[in-house]
Enzyme design. Structure first.
Site, PDB file in Angstrom:
ATOM      1  N   ASN A 184      -3.144  -3.074  10.985  1.00  0.00           N
ATOM      2  CA  ASN A 184      -2.129  -2.399  11.810  1.00  0.00           C
ATOM      3  C   ASN A 184      -2.083  -0.885  11.568  1.00  0.00           C
ATOM      4  OD1 ASN A 184      -1.005  -4.995  11.965  1.00  0.00           O
ATOM      5  ND2 ASN A 184      -0.545  -5.054   9.934  1.00  0.00           N
ATOM      6  N   THR A 185      -3.317  -0.335  11.117  1.00  0.00           N
ATOM      7  CA  THR A 185      -3.255   1.187  10.990  1.00  0.00           C
ATOM      8  C   THR A 185      -4.365   1.372  11.827  1.00  0.00           C
ATOM      9  OG1 THR A 185      -2.247   1.403   8.960  1.00  0.00           O
ATOM     10  CG2 THR A 185      -3.823   3.259   9.794  1.00  0.00           C
ATOM     11  N   VAL A 206      -9.142  -0.911   2.973  1.00  0.00           N
ATOM     12  CA  VAL A 206      -9.753  -0.302   4.047  1.00  0.00           C
ATOM     13  C   VAL A 206      -9.553  -1.526   5.197  1.00  0.00           C
ATOM     14  CG1 VAL A 206     -11.156   1.360   3.316  1.00  0.00           C
ATOM     15  CG2 VAL A 206     -11.897  -0.909   3.623  1.00  0.00           C
ATOM     16  N   SER A 207      -8.554  -2.468   5.092  1.00  0.00           N
ATOM     17  CA  SER A 207      -8.812  -3.784   5.987  1.00  0.00           C
ATOM     18  C   SER A 207      -7.560  -4.112   6.693  1.00  0.00           C
ATOM     19  CB  SER A 207      -9.270  -4.744   4.930  1.00  0.00           C
ATOM     20  OG  SER A 207      -8.388  -4.871   3.658  1.00  0.00           O
ATOM     21  N   SER A 208      -6.386  -3.391   6.365  1.00  0.00           N
ATOM     22  CA  SER A 208      -5.308  -3.821   7.137  1.00  0.00           C
ATOM     23  C   SER A 208      -5.484  -3.670   8.764  1.00  0.00           C
ATOM     24  CB  SER A 208      -4.252  -2.716   6.892  1.00  0.00           C
ATOM     25  OG  SER A 208      -2.976  -2.916   8.059  1.00  0.00           O
ATOM     26  N   GLY A 235      -1.373 -16.771   5.356  1.00  0.00           N
ATOM     27  CA  GLY A 235      -0.916 -17.977   5.144  1.00  0.00           C
ATOM     28  C   GLY A 235      -2.094 -19.029   4.995  1.00  0.00           C
ATOM     29  N   ASN A 273      -7.976  -9.429   3.270  1.00  0.00           N
ATOM     30  CA  ASN A 273      -6.608  -9.096   3.942  1.00  0.00           C
ATOM     31  C   ASN A 273      -6.185 -10.052   5.002  1.00  0.00           C
ATOM     32  OD1 ASN A 273      -4.291  -7.272   4.867  1.00  0.00           O
ATOM     33  ND2 ASN A 273      -5.330  -5.693   4.197  1.00  0.00           N
ATOM     34  N   ASN A 308       2.301  -9.896  10.523  1.00  0.00           N
ATOM     35  CA  ASN A 308       3.148  -9.043  10.122  1.00  0.00           C
ATOM     36  C   ASN A 308       2.171  -7.725  10.891  1.00  0.00           C
ATOM     37  OD1 ASN A 308       2.013  -6.432   8.175  1.00  0.00           O
ATOM     38  ND2 ASN A 308       1.360  -8.538   7.329  1.00  0.00           N
ATOM     39  N   ARG A 309       2.945  -6.761  11.419  1.00  0.00           N
ATOM     40  CA  ARG A 309       2.167  -5.534  11.681  1.00  0.00           C
ATOM     41  C   ARG A 309       3.176  -4.321  11.161  1.00  0.00           C
ATOM     42  NH1 ARG A 309       4.143  -7.903  16.718  1.00  0.00           N
ATOM     43  NH2 ARG A 309       6.123  -7.176  17.422  1.00  0.00           N
ATOM     44  N   GLY A 316      -4.380 -17.792   2.069  1.00  0.00           N
ATOM     45  CA  GLY A 316      -3.943 -19.231   2.032  1.00  0.00           C
ATOM     46  C   GLY A 316      -3.983 -20.106   0.796  1.00  0.00           C
ATOM     47  N   LYS A 320     -10.695  -3.560  -0.842  1.00  0.00           N
ATOM     48  CA  LYS A 320     -10.134  -4.819  -0.143  1.00  0.00           C
ATOM     49  C   LYS A 320     -10.587  -4.822   1.197  1.00  0.00           C
ATOM     50  CE  LYS A 320      -5.742  -7.311   0.595  1.00  0.00           C
ATOM     51  NZ  LYS A 320      -4.304  -7.161   0.074  1.00  0.00           N
ATOM     52  N   PHE A 380       1.979  -0.054   7.271  1.00  0.00           N
ATOM     53  CA  PHE A 380       1.936   0.967   5.654  1.00  0.00           C
ATOM     54  C   PHE A 380       3.250   1.682   5.890  1.00  0.00           C
ATOM     55  CE2 PHE A 380      -2.910   1.344   5.136  1.00  0.00           C
ATOM     56  CZ  PHE A 380      -2.989  -0.002   4.570  1.00  0.00           C
ATOM     57  N   SER A 399       0.760  -1.289  -0.094  1.00  0.00           N
ATOM     58  CA  SER A 399      -0.025  -0.053  -0.026  1.00  0.00           C
ATOM     59  C   SER A 399       0.816   1.150  -0.029  1.00  0.00           C
ATOM     60  CB  SER A 399      -1.246   0.127   1.252  1.00  0.00           C
ATOM     61  OG  SER A 399      -1.896  -0.914   1.354  1.00  0.00           O
TER      62      SER A 399
END
Length: 433
Positions: free
Chosen positions: A210-211, A206-208, A303, A281, A131-132, A332, A252, A135, A106
């Site tokens: 980590n933000t 709009v689906s991470s 995964g 995501n 992961n974190r 996955g 997404k 962005f 992103s």
């Protein structure tokens, strides 16, 4: 001795460079990287190698069983690379020859470093990653200059895609700066205006997880404002001088939504002109069967463990969207059967990410070969499987209501007669002037 070493090294490089299918990648190079480097460092090295032009090539022409139509384009195979691998568009031309859909990002409007390190963790016992990243991005200006630098100085008129490769697409994944107001859509609108002329597809992410606050944009009211804003921004763009058209818009979403939330999202999508949805995501859920010690790390899990969640979300969404809205499966996918499972659930194509990180550049070819083997055994094609599932599982669009047992044909006749009457009146008025 030196001559022998030279011959061997030259031979190994030829195997490495000219054939991405080689077991050298999956069983030698990738395990060595996993054993010697942390996840983020090996990730960066992979991007730099592909950027350099020394990345492996896929010498095989895609089998015709894999071809399908997407938004008027004839696409050579259904395997794409998800966002997150090439975050800053450094290796577009090094990766576009491996999967058919390359998605960079992103990308946020302003540069930002992302979350503190360490922020990527392998779960080798589960073939998964947490992961974190948050962005990390070099920002619009830097990535845009990189995207523009790869374009030919003089167009031949034969370029029809921003990927510059027949049968493939370039997607740009749009992110939001961490310090931007949680409910603001400005970052996404800016992304549409910046990258619209240079992409085949724009992905609104709009689906991470980590933000902070980002996933809140998936609620119905916020999402409606967001998708209305980005579609208006896209529609206001002139057709790209490169592709002669405007980019497609794709949303997404997360796999952690319940049925009512997915139904709300589907209703918003139907009313805002979005062309497709990527499901999904990473997940914040942690299945009880995870074995790795890193399973307790905060961040998004990707995964094989995520596949059940993604498929459930995809099936719910497919049942609530009409056939013309494309769904892309992501989560996955490690082999051909995984990809076909998504196709049979109503996905038009799929994306890989974690398996690409674990198994290397030959992942896409290996999955394609496995799909072809199954398709040949079943006497069908990818396009036929997708059409059947989309027709079967998509929302049935309601026909106009009928009156007194009369069908829509009579309604159309009435409307035509009324229109004819209006035209006659207009003609008479013009005659009197």
């Amino acid at each position: 001795i030196y001559a022998t070493a030279l011959v061997l090294s030259t031979g190994l490089f030829a195997v490495y460079y000219f054939d991405a299918r080689s077991a050298l990648h999956r069983y030698v190079i990738m395990p060595v990287l996993r054993q010697t480097l942390d996840a983020e460092t090996s990730h960066k090295i992979a991007v730099k190698v592909l950027r350099s032009g020394l990345g492996p090539k896929d010498p095989v022409t895609d089998d015709e069983h894999l071809m399908f139509e997407l938004w008027g384009h004839r696409i050579s195979n259904p395997i794409g690379l998800a966002a997150g691998f090439d975050k800053d568009g450094e290796a577009i031309d090094g990766t576009v020859f491996l999967p058919v859909w390359v998605e960079i990002g992103s990308i946020t409007p302003k540069p930002q470093p992302g979350n503190p390190k360490p922020r990527v963790f392998r779960l080798p016992e589960d073939n998964a990653i947490i992961n974190r990243y948050g962005f990390p991005s070099q920002g619009h200006a830097t990535v845009l200059s990189r995207v523009r630098a790869r374009l030919p100085k003089f167009l031949t008129g034969e370029e029809t895609k921003a990927s510059l490769r027949d049968g493939s697409l370039l997607a740009v994944n749009l992110g939001k700066n961490k310090e931007s107001p949680a409910d603001s859509i400005d970052d996404f609108v800016a992304g549409v205006r910046t990258f619209g002329p240079y992409s085949d597809v724009l992905v609104v992410n709009v689906s991470s997880p980590n933000t902070p606050g980002l996933r809140g944009l998936q609620n119905k009211v916020s999402l409606e404002a967001l998708l209305t804003g980005v579609t208006q921004a896209r529609d206001s763009l002139p057709p790209s001088y490169l592709t002669s058209q405007r980019p497609r818009l794709v949303l997404k979403i997360a796999p952690d939504l319940d049925q009512s939330q997915i139904e709300d999202i589907a209703n918003v999508i139907k009313n805002t002109g979005i062309d497709g949805v990527i499901v999904s995501n990473t997940t914040v859920q942690r299945p009880s069967h995870l074995l790795s010690a890193s399973r307790t790390e905060n961040g998004g899990l990707s995964g094989p463990p995520i596949k059940p969640y993604t498929l459930t979300a995809l099936k719910t969404l497919r049942a609530n969207l009409p056939p013309h809205i494309t769904i892309i499966g992501c989560g996955g996918i490690s082999n051909g059967e995984d990809a076909l499972e998504y196709a049979r659930a109503g996905a038009t194509m799929v994306q890989v990410y974690t398996s690409f990180g674990y198994d290397g550049v030959g992942t896409c070819r290996r999955i394609k070969d496995q799909i072809v083997e199954t398709l040949q055994k079943e006497g069908t094609t990818w396009a036929e499987i997708v059409k059947k599932s989309v027709d079967e599982y998509s929302l049935r669009e309601e026909l106009p209501e009928t009156r007194d047992g009369q069908g829509t044909v009579n309604q159309l006749i009435e409307e035509a007669q009324h229109l004819n009457k209006l035209l006659d009146e207009l003609g008479r008025k013009m005659d009197t002037q």
